[in-house]
Design an enzyme around this catalytic site. Structure first.
Site, mmCIF file in Angstrom:
data_model
loop_
_atom_site.group_PDB
_atom_site.id
_atom_site.type_symbol
_atom_site.label_atom_id
_atom_site.label_comp_id
_atom_site.label_asym_id
_atom_site.label_seq_id
_atom_site.Cartn_x
_atom_site.Cartn_y
_atom_site.Cartn_z
ATOM 1 N N ARG A 165 -5.420 2.324 2.873
ATOM 2 C CA ARG A 165 -5.549 3.016 1.573
ATOM 3 C C ARG A 165 -4.404 2.634 0.621
ATOM 4 N NH1 ARG A 165 -9.636 3.890 4.033
ATOM 5 N NH2 ARG A 165 -10.834 5.819 4.084
ATOM 6 N N SER A 241 -11.864 12.160 0.732
ATOM 7 C CA SER A 241 -10.661 12.629 1.442
ATOM 8 C C SER A 241 -9.549 12.853 0.419
ATOM 9 C CB SER A 241 -10.177 11.594 2.450
ATOM 10 O OG SER A 241 -11.175 11.286 3.388
ATOM 11 N N GLU A 337 -4.307 10.938 -0.960
ATOM 12 C CA GLU A 337 -4.957 9.639 -1.178
ATOM 13 C C GLU A 337 -5.390 9.553 -2.646
ATOM 14 O OE1 GLU A 337 -8.526 8.358 1.287
ATOM 15 O OE2 GLU A 337 -9.351 8.225 -0.726
HETATM 16 P P1 FAD Z 1 -11.402 5.713 -10.176
HETATM 17 O O1 FAD Z 1 -11.394 7.053 -9.550
HETATM 18 O O2 FAD Z 1 -11.985 5.573 -11.537
HETATM 19 O O3 FAD Z 1 -9.917 5.126 -10.172
HETATM 20 C C1 FAD Z 1 -9.125 5.170 -9.015
HETATM 21 C C2 FAD Z 1 -7.776 4.505 -9.328
HETATM 22 O O4 FAD Z 1 -7.960 3.132 -9.602
HETATM 23 C C3 FAD Z 1 -7.101 5.083 -10.578
HETATM 24 O O5 FAD Z 1 -5.713 5.022 -10.373
HETATM 25 C C4 FAD Z 1 -7.517 4.129 -11.679
HETATM 26 O O6 FAD Z 1 -6.577 4.088 -12.740
HETATM 27 C C5 FAD Z 1 -7.564 2.807 -10.943
HETATM 28 N N1 FAD Z 1 -8.565 1.850 -11.436
HETATM 29 C C6 FAD Z 1 -9.908 2.042 -11.487
HETATM 30 N N2 FAD Z 1 -10.507 0.923 -11.910
HETATM 31 C C7 FAD Z 1 -9.539 0.021 -12.162
HETATM 32 C C8 FAD Z 1 -9.532 -1.323 -12.646
HETATM 33 N N3 FAD Z 1 -10.650 -1.977 -12.943
HETATM 34 N N4 FAD Z 1 -8.339 -1.944 -12.809
HETATM 35 C C9 FAD Z 1 -7.182 -1.319 -12.502
HETATM 36 N N5 FAD Z 1 -7.122 -0.046 -12.040
HETATM 37 C C10 FAD Z 1 -8.289 0.616 -11.867
HETATM 38 N N6 FAD Z 1 -12.675 5.916 -0.396
HETATM 39 C C11 FAD Z 1 -12.583 5.152 0.735
HETATM 40 O O7 FAD Z 1 -11.709 4.264 0.795
HETATM 41 N N7 FAD Z 1 -13.405 5.349 1.790
HETATM 42 C C12 FAD Z 1 -14.376 6.282 1.784
HETATM 43 O O8 FAD Z 1 -15.097 6.424 2.749
HETATM 44 C C13 FAD Z 1 -14.507 7.106 0.616
HETATM 45 N N8 FAD Z 1 -15.448 8.085 0.571
HETATM 46 C C14 FAD Z 1 -15.551 8.858 -0.548
HETATM 47 C C15 FAD Z 1 -16.554 9.847 -0.576
HETATM 48 C C16 FAD Z 1 -16.707 10.640 -1.702
HETATM 49 C C17 FAD Z 1 -17.788 11.707 -1.705
HETATM 50 C C18 FAD Z 1 -15.885 10.438 -2.827
HETATM 51 C C19 FAD Z 1 -16.075 11.265 -4.062
HETATM 52 C C20 FAD Z 1 -14.876 9.472 -2.809
HETATM 53 C C21 FAD Z 1 -14.705 8.667 -1.663
HETATM 54 N N9 FAD Z 1 -13.715 7.676 -1.588
HETATM 55 C C22 FAD Z 1 -13.619 6.877 -0.468
HETATM 56 C C23 FAD Z 1 -12.778 7.465 -2.702
HETATM 57 C C24 FAD Z 1 -13.353 6.546 -3.817
HETATM 58 O O9 FAD Z 1 -14.737 6.366 -3.647
HETATM 59 C C25 FAD Z 1 -12.678 5.170 -3.817
HETATM 60 O O10 FAD Z 1 -11.282 5.299 -3.953
HETATM 61 C C26 FAD Z 1 -13.200 4.285 -4.949
HETATM 62 O O11 FAD Z 1 -12.733 2.967 -4.784
HETATM 63 C C27 FAD Z 1 -12.783 4.801 -6.335
HETATM 64 O O12 FAD Z 1 -13.496 4.042 -7.300
HETATM 65 P P2 FAD Z 1 -13.620 4.539 -8.803
HETATM 66 O O13 FAD Z 1 -14.245 3.429 -9.578
HETATM 67 O O14 FAD Z 1 -14.304 5.834 -8.858
HETATM 68 O O15 FAD Z 1 -12.079 4.679 -9.187
HETATM 69 N N1 EPU Z 2 -11.874 16.597 11.853
HETATM 70 C C1 EPU Z 2 -11.666 17.925 12.160
HETATM 71 N N2 EPU Z 2 -11.960 18.854 11.202
HETATM 72 C C2 EPU Z 2 -12.448 18.514 9.984
HETATM 73 C C3 EPU Z 2 -12.630 17.159 9.666
HETATM 74 C C4 EPU Z 2 -12.340 16.202 10.631
HETATM 75 O O1 EPU Z 2 -11.239 18.266 13.251
HETATM 76 O O2 EPU Z 2 -12.714 19.415 9.188
HETATM 77 C C5 EPU Z 2 -11.636 15.585 12.890
HETATM 78 C C6 EPU Z 2 -12.970 15.056 13.429
HETATM 79 O O3 EPU Z 2 -13.462 15.842 14.442
HETATM 80 C C7 EPU Z 2 -12.592 13.699 13.912
HETATM 81 C C8 EPU Z 2 -11.487 13.273 12.971
HETATM 82 O O4 EPU Z 2 -11.003 14.453 12.347
HETATM 83 O O5 EPU Z 2 -12.068 13.749 15.210
HETATM 84 C C9 EPU Z 2 -11.917 12.249 11.948
HETATM 85 O O6 EPU Z 2 -12.916 12.784 11.098
HETATM 86 P P1 EPU Z 2 -13.955 11.864 10.311
HETATM 87 O O7 EPU Z 2 -14.584 10.879 11.246
HETATM 88 O O8 EPU Z 2 -14.832 12.745 9.521
HETATM 89 O O9 EPU Z 2 -13.060 10.967 9.376
HETATM 90 P P2 EPU Z 2 -11.821 11.315 8.452
HETATM 91 O O10 EPU Z 2 -10.567 10.873 9.144
HETATM 92 O O11 EPU Z 2 -11.883 12.711 7.976
HETATM 93 C C10 EPU Z 2 -11.827 8.938 7.352
HETATM 94 C C11 EPU Z 2 -11.603 8.425 5.964
HETATM 95 C C12 EPU Z 2 -12.887 8.521 5.169
HETATM 96 C C13 EPU Z 2 -13.942 7.650 5.849
HETATM 97 C C14 EPU Z 2 -14.140 8.163 7.272
HETATM 98 C C15 EPU Z 2 -15.049 7.248 8.067
HETATM 99 C C16 EPU Z 2 -9.286 8.721 5.359
HETATM 100 C C17 EPU Z 2 -8.300 9.517 4.591
HETATM 101 N N3 EPU Z 2 -10.549 9.153 5.316
HETATM 102 O O12 EPU Z 2 -12.118 10.322 7.217
HETATM 103 O O13 EPU Z 2 -12.658 8.027 3.849
HETATM 104 O O14 EPU Z 2 -15.165 7.683 5.155
HETATM 105 O O15 EPU Z 2 -12.873 8.209 7.972
HETATM 106 O O16 EPU Z 2 -14.415 6.044 8.297
HETATM 107 O O17 EPU Z 2 -8.921 7.721 5.975
HETATM 108 C C18 EPU Z 2 -11.977 8.658 1.675
HETATM 109 O O18 EPU Z 2 -11.053 7.844 1.818
HETATM 110 O O19 EPU Z 2 -12.147 9.316 0.619
HETATM 111 C C19 EPU Z 2 -12.901 8.861 2.782
HETATM 112 C C20 EPU Z 2 -13.896 9.727 2.724
#
Ligand code: FAD
Ligand code: EPU
Length: 341
Positions: A165, A241, A337
């Site tokens: 991240r 997250s 994050e």
């Molecule tokens: P924004 O929120 O618009 O911007 C994020 C940051 O990047 C800001 O600092 C912004 O200034 C900068 N930025 C954006 N675009 C540019 C650009 N073109 N040039 C320079 N800077 C820029 N993330 C994960 O890694 N794994 C996941 O599994 C994951 N699951 C998610 C689930 C949900 C339901 C949600 C809501 C979010 C999740 N995220 C996850 C976080 C998010 O999806 C990612 O961080 C994504 O890359 C953000 O993209 P965005 O275009 O919305 O960025």
């Molecule tokens: N857990 C709990 N309680 C909760 C949530 C999770 O005990 O309420 C435990 C689960 O049981 C499991 C562990 O935590 O043992 C991991 O949970 P999960 O698999 O749901 O993944 P996470 O660590 O919560 C991470 C990423 C996600 C990504 C998933 C799948 C980070 C900060 N988050 O979540 O990314 O989608 O793994 O790879 O690394 C994001 O970055 O926004 C994001 C959603």
């Protein structure tokens, strides 16, 4: 032609659904718009917030500057060799649309990253990751423009200093570059990553065996798991997250495990273990907590949510209380994050 608007509500442009305003707002549809923008003398010193899909930002106040919304579209296949396909996507392409583009053509590498919200341009910022795969595994290079000098620069993989991240754009080069496009290296021959989380069980429930495994099947499984676990921002405001999973020393992990035998942990490298912040937050009693319209999701404690009309400051105050309580209970610091604006 660039149109600069004033006093624009950002509520539809951040997945937390926070009601904050931008003093100025501009949409970038092509790279030359950025050069034009940087030449507008009235805006040279104006603070700028680059915005993609707004799915990883927490807006704590009105933005008294210029919000630059990235809309540059386009996916171009550049070249291919025996093993790889190289393609470039504009910063404003929706990440999941790019993943689907690849899956439809059988290009492998992004399937575990299906359904992550946001845009291509933001993806390298935090080296997005899910289900055992990170963006850096398919990343070749990106093009970005220096926000102060207008210089156009290509960043190769090593230049980006990717981590969990993390990238150089969240650290030394924070707010210095506008990413305009990203080039990816996809594989013609898939290497499947199915060991993480519930992917194998989900594939089995879908009737998929090793014999008929495909990038499409892995993507379908990931989509299914994500939809069952993570709240949809269209239903309830959130940014995924809120915190990163902390990495602690093996010694600290071993001693915590004595007090908390069910603590999960994943070795990262020698002597370092990653532990799930969601587990720590749940054990500290926060899961399902609600104060006003700010809360901790009932099924995923790592996700802070907006039940309607909370403010960024209220979410931030809740986040700080959670950090303090996790630190007091476990001696582990958790850091956001999400990008706090
Ligand atoms: P924004 O929120 O618009 O911007 C994020 C940051 O990047 C800001 O600092 C912004 O200034 C900068 N930025 C954006 N675009 C540019 C650009 N073109 N040039 C320079 N800077 C820029 N993330 C994960 O890694 N794994 C996941 O599994 C994951 N699951 C998610 C689930 C949900 C339901 C949600 C809501 C979010 C999740 N995220 C996850 C976080 C998010 O999806 C990612 O961080 C994504 O890359 C953000 O993209 P965005 O275009 O919305 O960025
Ligand atoms: N857990 C709990 N309680 C909760 C949530 C999770 O005990 O309420 C435990 C689960 O049981 C499991 C562990 O935590 O043992 C991991 O949970 P999960 O698999 O749901 O993944 P996470 O660590 O919560 C991470 C990423 C996600 C990504 C998933 C799948 C980070 C900060 N988050 O979540 O990314 O989608 O793994 O790879 O690394 C994001 O970055 O926004 C994001 C959603």
């Amino acid at each position: 032609m660039l149109t600069i608007e004033s006093h624009v509500s950002l509520k539809p442009y951040n997945t937390f659904g926070i009601d904050a305003n931008a003093r100025y707002w501009v949409e970038i549809n092509q790279e030359t718009d950025i050069q034009t923008l940087l030449q507008l003398t009235d805006f040279v010193d104006t603070p700028k917030l680059i915005l993609g899909g707004g799915s990883n930002v927490l807006l704590c106040h009105d933005f008294n500057g210029l919000v630059v919304k990235m809309n540059i579209k386009g996916i171009d296949v550049l070249r291919e060799d025996n093993s790889h396909v190289y393609l470039t996507a504009g910063a404003g392409v929706v990440w999941h649309d790019l993943v689907m583009f690849c899956i439809e053509r059988g290009y492998a590498g992004m399937e575990n990253l299906s359904l992550i919200p946001g845009t291509v341009g933001a993806a390298p910022m935090q080296n997005i990751g899910a289900y055992g795969v990170e963006l850096e595994q398919v990343f070749e290079s990106l093009t970005a423009i220096n926000i102060h000098t207008g210089e156009r620069r290509r960043f190769m993989h090593a230049d980006c200093q990717f981590g969990y991240r993390e990238s150089i754009f969240k650290r030394e080069l924070k707010n210095q570059y506008i990413i305009t496009s990203v080039t990816f290296q996809l594989n013609k021959q898939a290497t499947f990553h199915t060991r993480y989380g519930a992917i194998q069980e989900t594939l089995a429930a879908m009737g998929i065996s090793d014999a008929n495994l495909s990038v499409k099947a892995v993507s379908d499984a990931v989509i299914h798991i994500r939809q069952s676990k993570l709240p949809d921002p269209a239903q309830i405001g959130n940014a995924g997250s809120f915190f990163k999973n902390p990495e602690i020393s093996q010694d600290q992990f071993d001693s915590l495990k004595e007090s908390y035998p069910t603590l999960p942990g994943y070795p990262v490298y020698d002597g370092v273990v990653k532990i799930p912040a969601g587990w720590l937050i749940e054990q500290a009693g926060w899961k399902g907590y609600r104060s006003g319209d700010a809360g901790v999701h009932t099924r995923q404690a790592l996700v802070l949510v907006n039940y309607g009309n909370t403010t960024g400051d209220e979410i931030l105050a809740l986040a700080k209380r959670i950090q303090k309580s996790v630190l007091e209970k476990f001696g582990v610091a958790i850091s956001p994050e999400v990008n706090i604006v």
